[in-house]
Write an enzyme that holds these catalytic residues in place. Sequence first.
Site, PDB file in Angstrom:
ATOM      1  N   CYS A  63      59.114  14.769 -44.044  1.00 56.80           N
ATOM      2  CA  CYS A  63      59.916  13.569 -44.329  1.00 56.80           C
ATOM      3  C   CYS A  63      60.676  13.058 -43.104  1.00 56.80           C
ATOM      4  CB  CYS A  63      60.891  13.827 -45.469  1.00 56.80           C
ATOM      5  SG  CYS A  63      60.071  14.087 -47.040  1.00 56.80           S
TER       6      CYS A  63
ATOM      7  N   HIS B 236      66.652   8.346 -44.726  1.00 57.31           N
ATOM      8  CA  HIS B 236      65.510   8.730 -45.555  1.00 57.31           C
ATOM      9  C   HIS B 236      65.959   8.800 -47.011  1.00 57.31           C
ATOM     10  CE1 HIS B 236      62.301  10.792 -47.400  1.00 57.31           C
ATOM     11  NE2 HIS B 236      62.915  11.965 -47.453  1.00 57.31           N
TER      12      HIS B 236
ATOM     13  N   ASN C 101      61.206   8.966 -53.492  1.00 56.12           N
ATOM     14  CA  ASN C 101      61.082   9.542 -52.150  1.00 56.12           C
ATOM     15  C   ASN C 101      59.669   9.278 -51.617  1.00 56.12           C
ATOM     16  OD1 ASN C 101      60.761  11.175 -49.902  1.00 56.12           O
ATOM     17  ND2 ASN C 101      61.799  12.942 -50.787  1.00 56.12           N
TER      18      ASN C 101
HETATM   19  O1  UT7 Z   1      62.591  14.611 -48.677  1.00 56.07           O
HETATM   20  C1  UT7 Z   1      63.298  15.801 -48.501  1.00 56.07           C
HETATM   21  C2  UT7 Z   1      62.938  16.795 -49.537  1.00 56.07           C
HETATM   22  N1  UT7 Z   1      63.545  16.800 -50.823  1.00 56.07           N
HETATM   23  C3  UT7 Z   1      64.858  16.696 -51.075  1.00 56.07           C
HETATM   24  O2  UT7 Z   1      65.689  16.383 -50.282  1.00 56.07           O
HETATM   25  C4  UT7 Z   1      65.266  17.063 -52.467  1.00 56.07           C
HETATM   26  C5  UT7 Z   1      66.517  17.901 -52.474  1.00 56.07           C
HETATM   27  N2  UT7 Z   1      66.924  18.361 -53.780  1.00 56.07           N
HETATM   28  C6  UT7 Z   1      67.310  17.544 -54.798  1.00 56.07           C
HETATM   29  O3  UT7 Z   1      67.272  16.331 -54.666  1.00 56.07           O
HETATM   30  C7  UT7 Z   1      67.843  18.179 -56.060  1.00 56.07           C
HETATM   31  O4  UT7 Z   1      68.018  19.551 -55.837  1.00 56.07           O
HETATM   32  C8  UT7 Z   1      66.944  17.928 -57.296  1.00 56.07           C
HETATM   33  C9  UT7 Z   1      66.987  16.478 -57.712  1.00 56.07           C
HETATM   34  C10 UT7 Z   1      65.522  18.362 -57.027  1.00 56.07           C
HETATM   35  C11 UT7 Z   1      67.473  18.760 -58.463  1.00 56.07           C
HETATM   36  O5  UT7 Z   1      68.838  18.386 -58.734  1.00 56.07           O
HETATM   37  P1  UT7 Z   1      69.962  19.494 -58.891  1.00 56.07           P
HETATM   38  O6  UT7 Z   1      71.213  18.795 -59.201  1.00 56.07           O
HETATM   39  O7  UT7 Z   1      69.902  20.370 -57.684  1.00 56.07           O
HETATM   40  O8  UT7 Z   1      69.478  20.241 -60.182  1.00 56.07           O
HETATM   41  P2  UT7 Z   1      69.160  21.787 -60.402  1.00 56.07           P
HETATM   42  O9  UT7 Z   1      67.866  22.142 -59.778  1.00 56.07           O
HETATM   43  O10 UT7 Z   1      70.380  22.604 -60.036  1.00 56.07           O
HETATM   44  O11 UT7 Z   1      69.003  21.833 -61.955  1.00 56.07           O
HETATM   45  C12 UT7 Z   1      70.089  21.546 -62.865  1.00 56.07           C
HETATM   46  C13 UT7 Z   1      69.555  21.567 -64.283  1.00 56.07           C
HETATM   47  C14 UT7 Z   1      68.724  22.809 -64.583  1.00 56.07           C
HETATM   48  O12 UT7 Z   1      68.952  23.160 -65.927  1.00 56.07           O
HETATM   49  P3  UT7 Z   1      69.935  24.364 -66.311  1.00 56.07           P
HETATM   50  O13 UT7 Z   1      69.382  25.577 -65.639  1.00 56.07           O
HETATM   51  O14 UT7 Z   1      71.276  23.961 -65.783  1.00 56.07           O
HETATM   52  O15 UT7 Z   1      69.865  24.404 -67.805  1.00 56.07           O
HETATM   53  C15 UT7 Z   1      67.300  22.323 -64.429  1.00 56.07           C
HETATM   54  O16 UT7 Z   1      66.389  23.080 -65.156  1.00 56.07           O
HETATM   55  O17 UT7 Z   1      68.695  20.452 -64.501  1.00 56.07           O
HETATM   56  C16 UT7 Z   1      67.422  20.903 -64.954  1.00 56.07           C
HETATM   57  N3  UT7 Z   1      66.396  20.007 -64.436  1.00 56.07           N
HETATM   58  C17 UT7 Z   1      65.989  18.897 -65.078  1.00 56.07           C
HETATM   59  N4  UT7 Z   1      66.342  18.373 -66.261  1.00 56.07           N
HETATM   60  C18 UT7 Z   1      65.751  17.220 -66.643  1.00 56.07           C
HETATM   61  C19 UT7 Z   1      65.723  20.094 -63.264  1.00 56.07           C
HETATM   62  N5  UT7 Z   1      64.882  19.068 -63.143  1.00 56.07           N
HETATM   63  C20 UT7 Z   1      65.029  18.306 -64.265  1.00 56.07           C
HETATM   64  C21 UT7 Z   1      64.432  17.118 -64.710  1.00 56.07           C
HETATM   65  N6  UT7 Z   1      64.831  16.604 -65.901  1.00 56.07           N
HETATM   66  N7  UT7 Z   1      63.506  16.455 -63.982  1.00 56.07           N
END
Ligand code: UT7
Length: 332
Positions: A116, A251, A281
């Site tokens: 990226c 980005h 993204n």
């Molecule tokens: O281009 C560069 C590369 N990529 C990035 O920069 C991405 C970097 N990371 C992120 O943007 C975030 O970490 C994400 C958007 C991928 C995830 O957001 P988060 O706030 O870090 O969520 P999390 O992984 O801590 O998950 C929180 C909760 C979890 O549930 P529990 O365990 O709290 O019950 C996940 O299972 O949200 C749940 N969850 C979802 N729920 C609904 C994870 N993905 C989803 C989803 N829909 N798509």
Amino acid sequence: MTKLTKSDILGIGTSVPERVLTNFDLEKMVDTNDEWIRTRTGIRERRIIDDDENVSDLAARAARAAVADAGLSMEEIDLVLVASGSPEMIWPSTACLVQEKLGIKGCPAFDIQAACAGFVYGLAVADSFVSSGLYRRILFIGAEAMTRFLDWTDRGTCILFGDGAGAVVLGQAEESYGLLSHYLAADGSGADMLKIPAGGSGVSGERGAQTIHMRGNEVYKFAVKKLPAAVAGALEQAGMTVADVDYCVPHQANKRIIDAAVERLGLPREKVVGNLEQYGNTSTASIPLSLEKLVRSGDLKRGDIVVTAAVGAGLTWGANVIRWSGAAGGTG
Ligand code: UT7
């Protein structure tokens, strides 16, 4: 000795697939919902490449628009560079495939791989070639078919990415305009956080390995620190501070990462340009897509200071500082 000159963006063009996939569409495919995606990422919809198209088609369309915007013909291009996190194949390079589609003969063509952060890295590479006098007119494209690498059952990644391409033509700058500085960095110890494990010579045929694997939370924390560090690093090299910035083009990975970075930098929110809501993204294409949107808005003026910044797999990060000349998009 060849005189060192700076390079400038002489033309810009973009291309996105027509097919739109909304958060509501995703609700029917995987256990997620529009509200979660919007509040956690800022994304509402993304574009998906057609089955009968490839990333080189998107790249070639963006390239034609950029070359036309620069008022040049294809014969005047003397280097084709492509940055892509989703290249069409391992080799030949996507740059060679695009060169053929554009009908350009003989000039060198190669790909840059910095995931990226590829657009930020590529601007530095292209600028160095122009500065050294080796090439005069460089066509540089960030192009992605990221959705071809998604596991549509993994809600942690499939909601994030989209497809598209953005291209610029770089050539010699007027005195004091153009690309002023670059800040590039990498830390390979973070390679495991974000990767497409298969498709190279490292893993053979492991099921599901040819999709994006991401430890989202760790990447998130890393990006929140490194995005502002990259902006600060590039500004320092240009002898500037955040107060000099007119527009920041980060980005587009996650709205919360951008908001946190902007807050750390003390940059007013209205100076930050993006397209996350509409495109998700798009990896290497996200910066040129946002930059083109800014150019077409009419807000960007000759002399404005623009900072680009990105974080990607590798891990890689970086930023560029540009003094806008207005050569691209008729904005001068
Ligand atoms: O281009 C560069 C590369 N990529 C990035 O920069 C991405 C970097 N990371 C992120 O943007 C975030 O970490 C994400 C958007 C991928 C995830 O957001 P988060 O706030 O870090 O969520 P999390 O992984 O801590 O998950 C929180 C909760 C979890 O549930 P529990 O365990 O709290 O019950 C996940 O299972 O949200 C749940 N969850 C979802 N729920 C609904 C994870 N993905 C989803 C989803 N829909 N798509």
